[in-house]
Design a protein around this motif. Structure first.
Motif, PDB file in Angstrom:
ATOM      1  N   SER A   9      52.211  42.801  46.587  1.00 50.66           N
ATOM      2  CA  SER A   9      50.955  43.285  46.369  1.00 50.66           C
ATOM      3  C   SER A   9      50.445  43.336  45.128  1.00 50.66           C
ATOM      4  N   LYS A  10      49.131  43.091  44.853  1.00 52.36           N
ATOM      5  CA  LYS A  10      48.475  43.022  43.593  1.00 52.36           C
ATOM      6  C   LYS A  10      47.208  43.605  43.512  1.00 52.36           C
ATOM      7  N   SER A  11      47.020  44.550  42.674  1.00 52.35           N
ATOM      8  CA  SER A  11      45.780  45.082  42.472  1.00 52.35           C
ATOM      9  C   SER A  11      45.311  45.012  41.000  1.00 52.35           C
ATOM     10  N   SER A  14      41.432  49.284  40.439  1.00 52.32           N
ATOM     11  CA  SER A  14      41.295  49.807  42.052  1.00 52.32           C
ATOM     12  C   SER A  14      40.921  48.809  42.953  1.00 52.32           C
ATOM     13  N   THR A  15      40.886  47.426  42.388  1.00 53.72           N
ATOM     14  CA  THR A  15      40.644  46.341  43.169  1.00 53.72           C
ATOM     15  C   THR A  15      42.070  45.817  43.946  1.00 53.72           C
ATOM     16  N   LYS A  16      42.030  45.830  44.920  1.00 52.58           N
ATOM     17  CA  LYS A  16      43.167  45.361  45.857  1.00 52.58           C
ATOM     18  C   LYS A  16      42.939  43.867  45.992  1.00 52.58           C
ATOM     19  N   VAL A  17      43.736  42.995  45.695  1.00 53.45           N
ATOM     20  CA  VAL A  17      43.683  41.674  45.675  1.00 53.45           C
ATOM     21  C   VAL A  17      44.632  41.098  46.704  1.00 53.45           C
ATOM     22  N   GLU A  19      47.689  42.545  49.658  1.00 56.48           N
ATOM     23  CA  GLU A  19      48.447  43.573  50.130  1.00 56.48           C
ATOM     24  C   GLU A  19      49.551  43.106  50.825  1.00 56.48           C
ATOM     25  N   THR A  43      45.908  34.239  42.103  1.00 52.77           N
ATOM     26  CA  THR A  43      46.757  35.523  41.768  1.00 52.77           C
ATOM     27  C   THR A  43      48.152  35.496  42.222  1.00 52.77           C
ATOM     28  N   THR A  55      52.007  44.661  41.768  1.00 52.15           N
ATOM     29  CA  THR A  55      51.980  46.088  41.770  1.00 52.15           C
ATOM     30  C   THR A  55      52.929  46.764  42.582  1.00 52.15           C
ATOM     31  N   GLY A 209      43.010  37.806  50.652  1.00 53.05           N
ATOM     32  CA  GLY A 209      44.269  38.481  50.228  1.00 53.05           C
ATOM     33  C   GLY A 209      45.266  38.287  51.286  1.00 53.05           C
TER      34      GLY A 209
END
Lengths: 351, 433
Positions: A9-11, A14-17, A19, A43, A55, A209
């Motif tokens: 997961s990468k955010s 607060s923006t989750k790119v 999951e 990403t 993340t 994502g």
């Protein structure tokens, strides 16, 4: 070397790119991350090479967990979209840079640079600076720099985006050749389906994502899991007809077209569905005749491309061997190969 | 005729005129003044010829006879004096007799002249003798002559016949205005004071430049580059304060810090040290603070230039070098520094010139003291030409000092351009004319 992304997961803030992504690239395989811009493919690539830290989740090279290793310790080679060549260094210094920072002896560097330069066909350009090179030459230098320290993984971030059409074709096969010759595991990030299909063993197609489908190019083309996948692959692209299911058949409009399809048996009457028809499955051959009017005709040399408007206003695309008897505005009655058409539910799922 | 070339000249013309008026003209005027001995004493307009005691002293070595001669009063019986005598309405016999028997006589002293007057047949009284002799006093001492010829005519009348060479010597010795001379440069080259000031300047400029304006500025720029953006901007803002604070206030803060009742004294007092003026108590301390005061200002300027230059390096080059395995230090050494060559050249050049030319911080803090320990070239030029204790402002010498600064600045700039290989930094224009 195998690459495994486990619950990655990468955010950003607060923006989750991305999951909980699961992705495995086999050793020696070349995988394309294909998707529209903003879908998180770059990403993912930057996380694999260590520029971004995940993340949560793990990244494994082989059996080694590299999640928290900095880029310097990951042994990856990256070709950036802009090539990121160092403008103040010569081609030779650029290619030798990864070795130079490892304090390899100068003579060794020279020899290895010469070898790799021969491999990518730029042996005669070593004395130049990046500004004195064409786009294709810069591309080769970037490739050589990524390959020189024999990385476990080669990552390519839209490597062909800045090249002209002819050069793109040439570099496509060139990169594939190098990848095969070196047997390196590679990930190619691209938004160009032709690139992905022609260069890679497998394609992972991404949307907001998430990986929608992973498959070989031909599987994905012939058996798309969603309408998004179907619309992303193929050039010219697939066209969709919106209709409803009725007694195992696809019905378009009130008293319009009726196509019996095996995929629709068992679907309740009146369900909204869409029919995906690739341009090569609508033309002179096929089972079901359809009336329409040619509103657009384009010749591509070997083939002609037509847009045909059906009575209800929806458009079907057709690609056919060159013929000059059909012009814009003509009414035509062409056939649809219903066996090759895809049926999708309203949410895009393939039926 | 290439139109673009003409157009270029036309477009550059306003700037060229400005450069000529405000840059070249002052330099040319400085050069002109440097070739004179202008000072408060000579004035800046023309002068006159005056036989002062000083002039006589100057003449004593070359023409001792003349010097003693003109130092004394001289008495000449001439038509001018006789006319004045007639005007006094004394006995007519005085005039007649003097004209008849003594016309043209020159007496080297008052006594000899008065002896003759006393011997006149009409027997003037002692008071009259004095009155008459005054009329024939033709002494040149402390007389002001507007032209050289006036002086020479007077001397001739007094009986000094001078060869042209001698005339020249006398004229030089008595002239009160400024003259063309290369004397200033001889003073600059030979005076041990000047040598000391020159060394001071070299020390001050090189240490401030190397330690602060370039190295420390680079350090700040690079460290802030690797900081999170918000921390970096706070840090940069703090380091900008010395530059944006008005210099008088900025130096005053330093004085508060270093005065004998200032912060350092108070702090050291806690450990039993007696209060003292840390700024001026020794040459070592004075230099320490002078370099800090200037260095902090210079560092912020370099930091700004270098930071923006680092920002201009595409982010992917940093990514690429990390992926290529470069450590932070290697990134700085191989990616950042080589691409900062041009800004470093600019800052070095600019700061050298500004350190050479500006003395306001030193003037406000140490005034060149203690003694002349922190007197630098530009401050010395200011002191010599515009503001000094004795009051004799030597414009000519000061201009010569300023001219030396200009020459040193140009020479240093050329050396820097060479060292940084300026020709490789500029690329050929893409527009061909």
């Amino acid at each position: 070397m195998r690459i495994l992304l486990d619950k990655f997961s990468k955010s950003f803030g607060s923006t989750k790119v991305i999951e909980d992504m699961e992705l495995e690239v086999g050793s020696g395989e070349m995988l394309a991350l294909l998707g529209p811009s903003g879908c998180g493919k770059s990403t993912t690539l930057f996380a694999v090479c260590g520029i971004h830290r995940p993340t949560s989740g793990r990244i494994l090279f082989g059996d080694r967990d590299v999640t928290n290793l900095p880029s310097q310790e990951r042994n990856v080679g990256v070709v950036f979209q802009s090539y990121a060549l160092y403008p103040h260094m010569t081609v030779e210094e650029n290619i030798g840079f990864p070795l130079m920072v490892k304090r390899v002896a100068a003579a060794d560097i020279k020899k290895q640079v010469a070898d790799i330069a021969a491999l990518v066909h730029i042996a005669d350009l070593l004395g130049r600076r990046p500004a004195q090179l064409s786009g294709g030459q810069q591309q080769r230098v970037a490739l050589a720099r990524a390959l020189i320290r024999r990385p476990d993984v080669l990552l390519l971030d839209e490597p062909l985006a800045n090249l002209d059409a002819k050069l793109r074709l040439e570099m496509r096969s060139e990169i594939r050749r190098l990848q095969k010759e070196t047997g390196i595991t590679a990930i190619l990030v691209t938004h160009d389906q032709v690139e992905a299909m022609s260069m890679c063993d497998r394609i992972a197609i991404m949307k907001s994502g998430e990986i929608v489908q992973i498959a070989t190019p031909s599987q994905m083309y012939n058996d798309p899991r969603t309408s998004f996948v179907a619309s992303f692959l193929g050039n010219p692209p697939i066209s969709f007809l919106k209709g409803r299911a009725e007694q195992g058949a696809f019905v378009l409009g009130e008293n319009g077209l009726r196509l019996p399809l095996s995929a629709l048996s068992g679907i309740p009457d009146g369900t909204s569905v869409s029919l995906g028809v690739r341009p090569e499955h609508f033309g002179t051959t096929g089972g079901i005749p359809i009336d329409g009017k040619v509103v657009f005709a384009e010749t591509q040399g070997r083939e002609n491309l037509y847009d045909v408007v059906l009575p209800d206003g929806s458009v079907l695309r057709s690609i056919q061997p060159v013929r000059d008897d059909v012009k814009m505005g003509d009414s035509v009655r062409w056939n649809l190969d219903s066996a090759s058409a895809f049926v999708f539910a309203e949410d895009g799922r393939r039926l | 005729m290439r139109t673009s070339r003409t157009l270029g000249l036309v477009m550059i013309a306003p700037a060229a005129i400005m450069i000529f008026l405000f840059f070249l003209m002052p330099v040319m005027l400085t050069a002109i003044f440097a070739m004179t001995n202008m000072s408060t004493a000579t004035g800046i307009s023309g002068g006159a010829w005056q036989v002062t005691q000083g002039a006589i002293n100057r003449l004593k070595t070359d023409m001792p006879e003349l010097a003693t001669g003109i130092a004394e009063p001289r008495f000449v019986i001439d038509e001018e004096g006789l006319a004045a005598l007639e005007g006094l309405k004394l006995k007519a016999g005085f005039t007649t007799e003097l004209r008849a028997s003594h016309m043209g006589e020159v007496f080297p002293s008052r006594r000899e002249a008065e002896r003759v007057i006393k011997a006149l047949k009409d027997r003037p009284s002692t008071r009259e003798v004095k009155q008459i002799s005054d009329l024939f006093n033709r002494s040149v001492l402390n007389t002001r002559f507007e032209t050289r010829d006036d002086l020479m005519a007077s001397l001739k009348k007094l009986g000094f016949t001078l060869t042209p060479a001698e005339q020249e010597t006398v004229s030089k010795a008595t002239y009160t205005g400024w003259v063309w001379t290369a004397e200033n440069f001889r003073i600059l080259a030979n005076s041990p004071d000047m040598a000391q000031i020159f060394l001071n300047t070299a020390f001050y400029v090189s240490v401030t430049l190397l330690l602060f304006n370039v190295t420390y500025a680079l350090f700040l720029a690079i460290t802030t580059h690797y900081m999170p953006a918000s921390t970096a901007s706070v840090f940069r803002a703090i380091w900008l304060l010395p530059r944006i604070t008005p210099v008088v206030i900025y130096v005053l803060l330093w004085k508060w810090l270093t005065w004998d009742s200032g912060f350092i004294s108070m702090f050291m007092g806690q450990f039993g040290y007696p209060p003292k003026n840390y700024l001026l108590d020794s040459a070592y301390n004075a230099w320490f603070f002078v370099i800090l005061i200037n260095g902090f200002i210079g560092a912020s300027m370099g930091m700004l230039v270098f930071s923006s230059a680092i920002k201009a390096i595409p982010q992917t080059q940093f990514h690429a070098s990390e992926v290529d395995g470069a450590s932070r230090w290697q990134q700085v050494r191989h990616i950042i520094l080589p691409q900062l060559r041009w800004p470093i050249l600019f800052v070095t050049c600019y700061q050298t010139l500004s350190l050479l030319a500006s003395f306001n911080e030193i003037l406000l803090s140490t005034r060149g003291g203690p003694g002349k320990a922190t007197e630098v070239w530009s401050l010395a030029a200011f002191h010599t030409a515009l503001n000094n204790y004795t009051g004799n402002l030597e414009y000519g010498l000061g201009a010569a000092m300023a001219l030396v600064l200009v020459v040193v600045g140009i020479v240093l700039s050329l050396i820097y351009l060479r060292i940084f290989r300026y020709d490789t930094l500029i690329s050929k224009p893409l527009i061909e004319d």
